[in-house]
Scaffold this motif. Structure first.
Motif, PDB file in Angstrom:
ATOM      1  N   LYS A   1       0.830  -1.204   0.000  1.00 57.94           N
ATOM      2  CA  LYS A   1       0.000   0.000   0.000  1.00 57.94           C
ATOM      3  C   LYS A   1       0.862   1.251   0.000  1.00 57.94           C
ATOM      4  CE  LYS A   1      -3.640   0.419   2.473  1.00 57.94           C
ATOM      5  NZ  LYS A   1      -4.607   0.487   3.568  1.00 57.94           N
ATOM      6  N   GLN A   2       1.980   1.181   0.680  1.00 60.77           N
ATOM      7  CA  GLN A   2       2.860   2.340   0.820  1.00 60.77           C
ATOM      8  C   GLN A   2       3.482   2.728  -0.502  1.00 60.77           C
ATOM      9  OE1 GLN A   2       6.479   2.049   0.531  1.00 60.77           O
ATOM     10  NE2 GLN A   2       6.568   4.237   0.701  1.00 60.77           N
ATOM     11  N   SER A   3       3.833   1.761  -1.314  1.00 59.99           N
ATOM     12  CA  SER A   3       4.562   2.066  -2.536  1.00 59.99           C
ATOM     13  C   SER A   3       3.753   2.910  -3.505  1.00 59.99           C
ATOM     14  CB  SER A   3       5.042   0.777  -3.207  1.00 59.99           C
ATOM     15  OG  SER A   3       3.955  -0.061  -3.479  1.00 59.99           O
ATOM     16  N   SER A   4       2.444   3.027  -3.277  1.00 56.26           N
ATOM     17  CA  SER A   4       1.636   3.874  -4.146  1.00 56.26           C
ATOM     18  C   SER A   4       1.709   5.341  -3.739  1.00 56.26           C
ATOM     19  CB  SER A   4       0.184   3.400  -4.141  1.00 56.26           C
ATOM     20  OG  SER A   4      -0.375   3.571  -2.852  1.00 56.26           O
ATOM     21  N   HIS A   5       2.300   5.629  -2.602  1.00 52.46           N
ATOM     22  CA  HIS A   5       2.444   7.007  -2.137  1.00 52.46           C
ATOM     23  C   HIS A   5       3.809   7.538  -2.525  1.00 52.46           C
ATOM     24  CE1 HIS A   5      -1.260   6.742   0.051  1.00 52.46           C
ATOM     25  NE2 HIS A   5      -0.854   5.596   0.555  1.00 52.46           N
ATOM     26  N   SER A   6       3.872   8.831  -2.702  1.00 53.01           N
ATOM     27  CA  SER A   6       5.144   9.404  -3.132  1.00 53.01           C
ATOM     28  C   SER A   6       6.009   9.765  -1.928  1.00 53.01           C
ATOM     29  CB  SER A   6       4.906  10.637  -3.999  1.00 53.01           C
ATOM     30  OG  SER A   6       4.214  11.626  -3.267  1.00 53.01           O
ATOM     31  N   ASN A   7       7.197   9.260  -1.946  1.00 59.52           N
ATOM     32  CA  ASN A   7       8.236   9.614  -0.976  1.00 59.52           C
ATOM     33  C   ASN A   7       9.475   9.960  -1.779  1.00 59.52           C
ATOM     34  OD1 ASN A   7       7.051   8.952   1.704  1.00 59.52           O
ATOM     35  ND2 ASN A   7       6.901   6.924   0.819  1.00 59.52           N
ATOM     36  N   ASP A   8      10.320  10.809  -1.209  1.00 60.39           N
ATOM     37  CA  ASP A   8      11.559  11.071  -1.935  1.00 60.39           C
ATOM     38  C   ASP A   8      12.470   9.850  -1.809  1.00 60.39           C
ATOM     39  OD1 ASP A   8      13.082  11.219   0.466  1.00 60.39           O
ATOM     40  OD2 ASP A   8      12.764  13.371   0.618  1.00 60.39           O
ATOM     41  N   LYS A   9      13.568   9.864  -2.543  1.00 56.90           N
ATOM     42  CA  LYS A   9      14.443   8.681  -2.607  1.00 56.90           C
ATOM     43  C   LYS A   9      14.968   8.266  -1.236  1.00 56.90           C
ATOM     44  CE  LYS A   9      16.227   9.026  -7.302  1.00 56.90           C
ATOM     45  NZ  LYS A   9      17.441   9.163  -8.119  1.00 56.90           N
ATOM     46  N   LEU A  10      15.381   9.226  -0.441  1.00 56.79           N
ATOM     47  CA  LEU A  10      15.926   8.911   0.879  1.00 56.79           C
ATOM     48  C   LEU A  10      14.861   8.275   1.771  1.00 56.79           C
ATOM     49  CD1 LEU A  10      18.208   8.965   2.937  1.00 56.79           C
ATOM     50  CD2 LEU A  10      17.534  11.306   3.508  1.00 56.79           C
ATOM     51  N   GLU A  11      13.683   8.862   1.801  1.00 59.95           N
ATOM     52  CA  GLU A  11      12.601   8.315   2.611  1.00 59.95           C
ATOM     53  C   GLU A  11      12.254   6.898   2.160  1.00 59.95           C
ATOM     54  OE1 GLU A  11       9.634  11.285   1.893  1.00 59.95           O
ATOM     55  OE2 GLU A  11      10.056  12.306   3.781  1.00 59.95           O
ATOM     56  N   TYR A  12      12.127   6.710   0.866  1.00 63.08           N
ATOM     57  CA  TYR A  12      11.765   5.393   0.346  1.00 63.08           C
ATOM     58  C   TYR A  12      12.840   4.358   0.665  1.00 63.08           C
ATOM     59  CZ  TYR A  12       9.916   1.762  -2.659  1.00 63.08           C
ATOM     60  OH  TYR A  12       9.411   0.573  -3.121  1.00 63.08           O
ATOM     61  N   SER A  13      14.108   4.753   0.571  1.00 62.23           N
ATOM     62  CA  SER A  13      15.182   3.802   0.884  1.00 62.23           C
ATOM     63  C   SER A  13      15.175   3.428   2.368  1.00 62.23           C
ATOM     64  CB  SER A  13      16.543   4.341   0.460  1.00 62.23           C
ATOM     65  OG  SER A  13      16.939   5.420   1.271  1.00 62.23           O
ATOM     66  N   LYS A  14      14.827   4.361   3.236  1.00 65.44           N
ATOM     67  CA  LYS A  14      14.735   4.053   4.667  1.00 65.44           C
ATOM     68  C   LYS A  14      13.569   3.115   4.956  1.00 65.44           C
ATOM     69  CE  LYS A  14      16.952   8.026   6.765  1.00 65.44           C
ATOM     70  NZ  LYS A  14      16.815   9.045   7.807  1.00 65.44           N
ATOM     71  N   ILE A  15      12.449   3.344   4.282  1.00 62.97           N
ATOM     72  CA  ILE A  15      11.302   2.458   4.446  1.00 62.97           C
ATOM     73  C   ILE A  15      11.657   1.059   3.962  1.00 62.97           C
ATOM     74  CG2 ILE A  15       8.949   1.969   3.649  1.00 62.97           C
ATOM     75  CD1 ILE A  15       8.581   5.076   3.525  1.00 62.97           C
ATOM     76  N   GLN A  16      12.284   0.968   2.792  1.00 54.40           N
ATOM     77  CA  GLN A  16      12.697  -0.334   2.252  1.00 54.40           C
ATOM     78  C   GLN A  16      13.651  -1.044   3.205  1.00 54.40           C
ATOM     79  OE1 GLN A  16      14.243   0.871  -1.629  1.00 54.40           O
ATOM     80  NE2 GLN A  16      12.792  -0.573  -2.541  1.00 54.40           N
ATOM     81  N   LYS A  17      14.584  -0.316   3.790  1.00 55.39           N
ATOM     82  CA  LYS A  17      15.567  -0.890   4.705  1.00 55.39           C
ATOM     83  C   LYS A  17      14.873  -1.508   5.918  1.00 55.39           C
ATOM     84  CE  LYS A  17      19.032   0.792   7.868  1.00 55.39           C
ATOM     85  NZ  LYS A  17      19.762   1.977   8.303  1.00 55.39           N
ATOM     86  N   GLU A  18      13.938  -0.788   6.524  1.00 50.45           N
ATOM     87  CA  GLU A  18      13.222  -1.326   7.687  1.00 50.45           C
ATOM     88  C   GLU A  18      12.360  -2.518   7.305  1.00 50.45           C
ATOM     89  OE1 GLU A  18      13.650  -0.852  10.847  1.00 50.45           O
ATOM     90  OE2 GLU A  18      15.127   0.695  10.433  1.00 50.45           O
ATOM     91  N   TYR A  19      11.765  -2.452   6.135  1.00 49.12           N
ATOM     92  CA  TYR A  19      10.959  -3.576   5.658  1.00 49.12           C
ATOM     93  C   TYR A  19      11.839  -4.810   5.457  1.00 49.12           C
ATOM     94  CZ  TYR A  19       8.032  -6.403   2.588  1.00 49.12           C
ATOM     95  OH  TYR A  19       7.324  -7.433   2.032  1.00 49.12           O
ATOM     96  N   ARG A  20      13.009  -4.639   4.853  1.00 43.48           N
ATOM     97  CA  ARG A  20      13.934  -5.766   4.659  1.00 43.48           C
ATOM     98  C   ARG A  20      14.383  -6.340   5.989  1.00 43.48           C
ATOM     99  NH1 ARG A  20      16.229  -2.603   0.605  1.00 43.48           N
ATOM    100  NH2 ARG A  20      17.936  -2.031   1.979  1.00 43.48           N
ATOM    101  N   TYR A  21      14.730  -5.482   6.955  1.00 43.30           N
ATOM    102  CA  TYR A  21      15.122  -5.973   8.283  1.00 43.30           C
ATOM    103  C   TYR A  21      14.013  -6.817   8.890  1.00 43.30           C
ATOM    104  CZ  TYR A  21      19.169  -2.784   8.595  1.00 43.30           C
ATOM    105  OH  TYR A  21      20.346  -2.125   8.399  1.00 43.30           O
ATOM    106  N   LEU A  22      12.802  -6.354   8.775  1.00 39.86           N
ATOM    107  CA  LEU A  22      11.659  -7.081   9.310  1.00 39.86           C
ATOM    108  C   LEU A  22      11.506  -8.441   8.645  1.00 39.86           C
ATOM    109  CD1 LEU A  22       9.002  -7.382  10.912  1.00 39.86           C
ATOM    110  CD2 LEU A  22       7.907  -6.046   9.092  1.00 39.86           C
ATOM    111  N   MET A  23      11.612  -8.478   7.344  1.00 41.08           N
ATOM    112  CA  MET A  23      11.384  -9.713   6.610  1.00 41.08           C
ATOM    113  C   MET A  23      12.540 -10.699   6.767  1.00 41.08           C
ATOM    114  SD  MET A  23       8.416  -9.136   5.682  1.00 41.08           S
ATOM    115  CE  MET A  23       7.991 -10.490   4.610  1.00 41.08           C
ATOM    116  N   GLU A  24      13.745 -10.232   7.087  1.00 43.81           N
ATOM    117  CA  GLU A  24      14.904 -11.114   7.281  1.00 43.81           C
ATOM    118  C   GLU A  24      14.892 -11.793   8.638  1.00 43.81           C
ATOM    119  OE1 GLU A  24      18.207  -8.518   6.617  1.00 43.81           O
ATOM    120  OE2 GLU A  24      17.948  -8.555   4.441  1.00 43.81           O
ATOM    121  N   LEU A  25      14.167 -11.248   9.587  1.00 44.83           N
ATOM    122  CA  LEU A  25      14.154 -11.788  10.946  1.00 44.83           C
ATOM    123  C   LEU A  25      13.500 -13.144  10.993  1.00 44.83           C
ATOM    124  CD1 LEU A  25      14.749 -11.223  13.945  1.00 44.83           C
ATOM    125  CD2 LEU A  25      12.490 -10.193  14.081  1.00 44.83           C
TER     126      LEU A  25
END
Length: 77
Positions: free
Chosen positions: A53-77
């Motif tokens: 749902k989030q990916s349909s919203h606009s975030n700048d590159k830095l914000e999106y990369s931080k969101i992706q990073k936290e999502y990856r950490y969550l999914m790797e656990l």
């Protein structure tokens, strides 16, 4: 259902704010660390839903990369 009830309003009102989504993923990571195998699958499914749902919203590159990073950490656990 419990995850939806706990997070739905937070995500709805904070979806445009990257820091809110980052905090949601961090909190899910803490929950997931203590969850049963069945609940881990539910958390992963819910996280995928939120991220999708989030990916349909606009975030700048830095914000999106931080969101992706936290999502990856969550999914790797």
């Amino acid at each position: 259902m419990l995850l939806y009830d706990a997070y739905n309003q937070i995500i709805f009102y904070g979806q445009a704010d990257a820091s809110v989504l980052i905090a949601v993923f961090k909190s899910l990571r803490f929950i997931k660390a203590k969850a049963s195998k069945n609940n881990i699958e539910l958390i992963n499914s819910y996280a995928k839903h939120i991220f999708g749902k989030q990916s349909s919203h606009s975030n700048d590159k830095l914000e999106y990369s931080k969101i992706q990073k936290e999502y990856r950490y969550l999914m790797e656990l």
